[in-house]
Design a protein around this motif. Sequence first.
Motif, PDB file in Angstrom:
ATOM      1  N   LEU A   1       2.156  -0.310  -9.361  1.00  0.00           N
ATOM      2  CA  LEU A   1       1.318   0.846  -9.010  1.00  0.00           C
ATOM      3  C   LEU A   1       0.172   1.002 -10.002  1.00  0.00           C
ATOM      4  O   LEU A   1      -0.981   1.237  -9.613  1.00  0.00           O
ATOM      5  CB  LEU A   1       2.170   2.120  -9.002  1.00  0.00           C
ATOM      6  CG  LEU A   1       3.303   2.223  -7.981  1.00  0.00           C
ATOM      7  CD1 LEU A   1       4.100   3.497  -8.197  1.00  0.00           C
ATOM      8  CD2 LEU A   1       2.778   2.156  -6.559  1.00  0.00           C
TER       9      LEU A   1
ATOM     10  N   ILE B   1      -3.017   2.776  -8.076  1.00  0.00           N
ATOM     11  CA  ILE B   1      -2.566   3.525  -6.907  1.00  0.00           C
ATOM     12  C   ILE B   1      -2.629   5.028  -7.167  1.00  0.00           C
ATOM     13  O   ILE B   1      -2.118   5.514  -8.173  1.00  0.00           O
ATOM     14  CB  ILE B   1      -1.123   3.132  -6.531  1.00  0.00           C
ATOM     15  CG1 ILE B   1      -1.019   1.624  -6.300  1.00  0.00           C
ATOM     16  CG2 ILE B   1      -0.668   3.902  -5.300  1.00  0.00           C
ATOM     17  CD1 ILE B   1      -1.951   1.087  -5.252  1.00  0.00           C
ATOM     18  N   ASP B   2      -3.276   5.744  -6.270  1.00  0.00           N
ATOM     19  CA  ASP B   2      -3.360   7.203  -6.362  1.00  0.00           C
ATOM     20  C   ASP B   2      -2.199   7.797  -5.564  1.00  0.00           C
ATOM     21  O   ASP B   2      -2.218   7.796  -4.330  1.00  0.00           O
ATOM     22  CB  ASP B   2      -4.701   7.682  -5.807  1.00  0.00           C
ATOM     23  CG  ASP B   2      -4.887   9.182  -5.941  1.00  0.00           C
ATOM     24  OD1 ASP B   2      -4.129   9.801  -6.723  1.00  0.00           O
ATOM     25  OD2 ASP B   2      -5.774   9.737  -5.269  1.00  0.00           O
TER      26      ASP B   2
ATOM     27  N   LYS C   1      -0.943   2.061   3.810  1.00  0.00           N
ATOM     28  CA  LYS C   1      -0.428   2.392   2.481  1.00  0.00           C
ATOM     29  C   LYS C   1       1.094   2.261   2.444  1.00  0.00           C
ATOM     30  O   LYS C   1       1.659   1.717   1.493  1.00  0.00           O
ATOM     31  CB  LYS C   1      -0.836   3.819   2.094  1.00  0.00           C
ATOM     32  CG  LYS C   1      -2.308   3.985   1.741  1.00  0.00           C
ATOM     33  CD  LYS C   1      -2.620   5.422   1.357  1.00  0.00           C
ATOM     34  CE  LYS C   1      -4.075   5.570   0.951  1.00  0.00           C
ATOM     35  NZ  LYS C   1      -4.415   6.976   0.560  1.00  0.00           N
TER      36      LYS C   1
ATOM     37  N   TRP D   1       2.049  -1.364   2.401  1.00  0.00           N
ATOM     38  CA  TRP D   1       1.797  -1.960   1.077  1.00  0.00           C
ATOM     39  C   TRP D   1       2.912  -1.585   0.101  1.00  0.00           C
ATOM     40  O   TRP D   1       3.430  -2.448  -0.625  1.00  0.00           O
ATOM     41  CB  TRP D   1       0.461  -1.470   0.539  1.00  0.00           C
ATOM     42  CG  TRP D   1      -0.011  -2.170  -0.704  1.00  0.00           C
ATOM     43  CD1 TRP D   1      -0.901  -3.201  -0.775  1.00  0.00           C
ATOM     44  CD2 TRP D   1       0.392  -1.901  -2.053  1.00  0.00           C
ATOM     45  NE1 TRP D   1      -1.078  -3.584  -2.094  1.00  0.00           N
ATOM     46  CE2 TRP D   1      -0.289  -2.812  -2.890  1.00  0.00           C
ATOM     47  CE3 TRP D   1       1.265  -0.982  -2.640  1.00  0.00           C
ATOM     48  CZ2 TRP D   1      -0.134  -2.826  -4.281  1.00  0.00           C
ATOM     49  CZ3 TRP D   1       1.440  -1.001  -4.017  1.00  0.00           C
ATOM     50  CH2 TRP D   1       0.753  -1.906  -4.824  1.00  0.00           C
ATOM     51  N   LEU D   2       3.274  -0.313   0.085  1.00  0.00           N
ATOM     52  CA  LEU D   2       4.329   0.147  -0.818  1.00  0.00           C
ATOM     53  C   LEU D   2       5.668  -0.497  -0.484  1.00  0.00           C
ATOM     54  O   LEU D   2       6.426  -0.894  -1.380  1.00  0.00           O
ATOM     55  CB  LEU D   2       4.453   1.672  -0.745  1.00  0.00           C
ATOM     56  CG  LEU D   2       3.292   2.483  -1.327  1.00  0.00           C
ATOM     57  CD1 LEU D   2       3.462   3.957  -0.995  1.00  0.00           C
ATOM     58  CD2 LEU D   2       3.190   2.289  -2.832  1.00  0.00           C
TER      59      LEU D   2
ATOM     60  N   SER E   1       5.617  -4.077  -1.675  1.00  0.00           N
ATOM     61  CA  SER E   1       5.670  -4.124  -3.133  1.00  0.00           C
ATOM     62  C   SER E   1       7.082  -3.888  -3.645  1.00  0.00           C
ATOM     63  O   SER E   1       7.597  -4.654  -4.471  1.00  0.00           O
ATOM     64  CB  SER E   1       4.727  -3.078  -3.734  1.00  0.00           C
ATOM     65  OG  SER E   1       4.912  -2.960  -5.136  1.00  0.00           O
TER      66      SER E   1
ATOM     67  N   ASN F   1      -2.631  -1.703  -9.824  1.00  0.00           N
ATOM     68  CA  ASN F   1      -3.469  -1.582  -8.622  1.00  0.00           C
ATOM     69  C   ASN F   1      -4.141  -0.215  -8.507  1.00  0.00           C
ATOM     70  O   ASN F   1      -4.732   0.101  -7.472  1.00  0.00           O
ATOM     71  CB  ASN F   1      -2.630  -1.846  -7.372  1.00  0.00           C
ATOM     72  CG  ASN F   1      -2.285  -3.316  -7.185  1.00  0.00           C
ATOM     73  OD1 ASN F   1      -3.095  -4.085  -6.691  1.00  0.00           O
ATOM     74  ND2 ASN F   1      -1.101  -3.715  -7.618  1.00  0.00           N
TER      75      ASN F   1
ATOM     76  N   PHE G   1      -6.218  -0.071  -2.047  1.00  0.00           N
ATOM     77  CA  PHE G   1      -5.141   0.788  -1.562  1.00  0.00           C
ATOM     78  C   PHE G   1      -5.630   2.189  -1.233  1.00  0.00           C
ATOM     79  O   PHE G   1      -5.309   2.738  -0.175  1.00  0.00           O
ATOM     80  CB  PHE G   1      -4.027   0.862  -2.615  1.00  0.00           C
ATOM     81  CG  PHE G   1      -2.865   1.732  -2.201  1.00  0.00           C
ATOM     82  CD1 PHE G   1      -1.778   1.187  -1.535  1.00  0.00           C
ATOM     83  CD2 PHE G   1      -2.849   3.092  -2.493  1.00  0.00           C
ATOM     84  CE1 PHE G   1      -0.699   1.982  -1.147  1.00  0.00           C
ATOM     85  CE2 PHE G   1      -1.780   3.899  -2.114  1.00  0.00           C
ATOM     86  CZ  PHE G   1      -0.718   3.339  -1.434  1.00  0.00           C
ATOM     87  N   ASN G   2      -6.376   2.795  -2.135  1.00  0.00           N
ATOM     88  CA  ASN G   2      -6.775   4.195  -1.969  1.00  0.00           C
ATOM     89  C   ASN G   2      -7.734   4.405  -0.797  1.00  0.00           C
ATOM     90  O   ASN G   2      -7.992   5.540  -0.407  1.00  0.00           O
ATOM     91  CB  ASN G   2      -7.405   4.716  -3.261  1.00  0.00           C
ATOM     92  CG  ASN G   2      -6.409   4.715  -4.410  1.00  0.00           C
ATOM     93  OD1 ASN G   2      -5.213   4.897  -4.204  1.00  0.00           O
ATOM     94  ND2 ASN G   2      -6.898   4.506  -5.619  1.00  0.00           N
TER      95      ASN G   2
END
Length: 210
Positions: A50, A55-56, A11, A14-15, A18, A53, A3-4
């Motif tokens: 989050l 997630i940043d 991104k 993906w969000l 999710s 994975n 992801f990052n």
Amino acid sequence: MIFNEMNMMDKLDWLSESLATVIANVAYTSWKHFSNEQKELVKVAFHKDLESNNIDVTDELIEAVKEEFLGSPMASMLIEYISKFAKITKQLKQDSKSTIIKFNEFGFPMILHTVIKDFKIEPYAQYSDSLVIAHKPKQRRKVWETRVLPYEELMIYDGWIDIDTDKVLNNVIKSNDFVTVKQSKYRCFDKRFLSDIRNLINVQPLAILN
């Protein structure tokens, strides 16, 4: 793909996927028809996704989400995920008796016996986030809101705990049959007030912000 390392559009996709998956797993209906309990389940599951994975969540990402998904709860969930208040909200339960301790506007401890009804994290004035606790104080009929800002001190205990506030606040410097003279232990907003309360109660707070 990690992801990052994705570009911003990937991104956002993906969000979106999710959150949509999490929502569908909780209830197959529109967000506006979700109960508060269902919304909390969605938030918890989304945050777990989050976290698993790695997630940043950056300010840039949050701003892109706000622009791309108007009316979606995603941005507020991301803000809560990185907020310093997130750990506190995980400890709070709706309809639970609690003792809230924080400084009042004059800088001295305020002890509040109340029942927590709801809580949320949201931006306020120049602050990116703040904690809002909706609660019903003991012997009151109406629900009040208490807002906590990032720089403020806060302790929350499970149950209603009786505290001798006079003992915490003051030292007796003179006492006889006619008069008792007291003096505040510390200046306003002194953190030692809250430390003294913790030592006096001798019970671990449910949540603490300092």
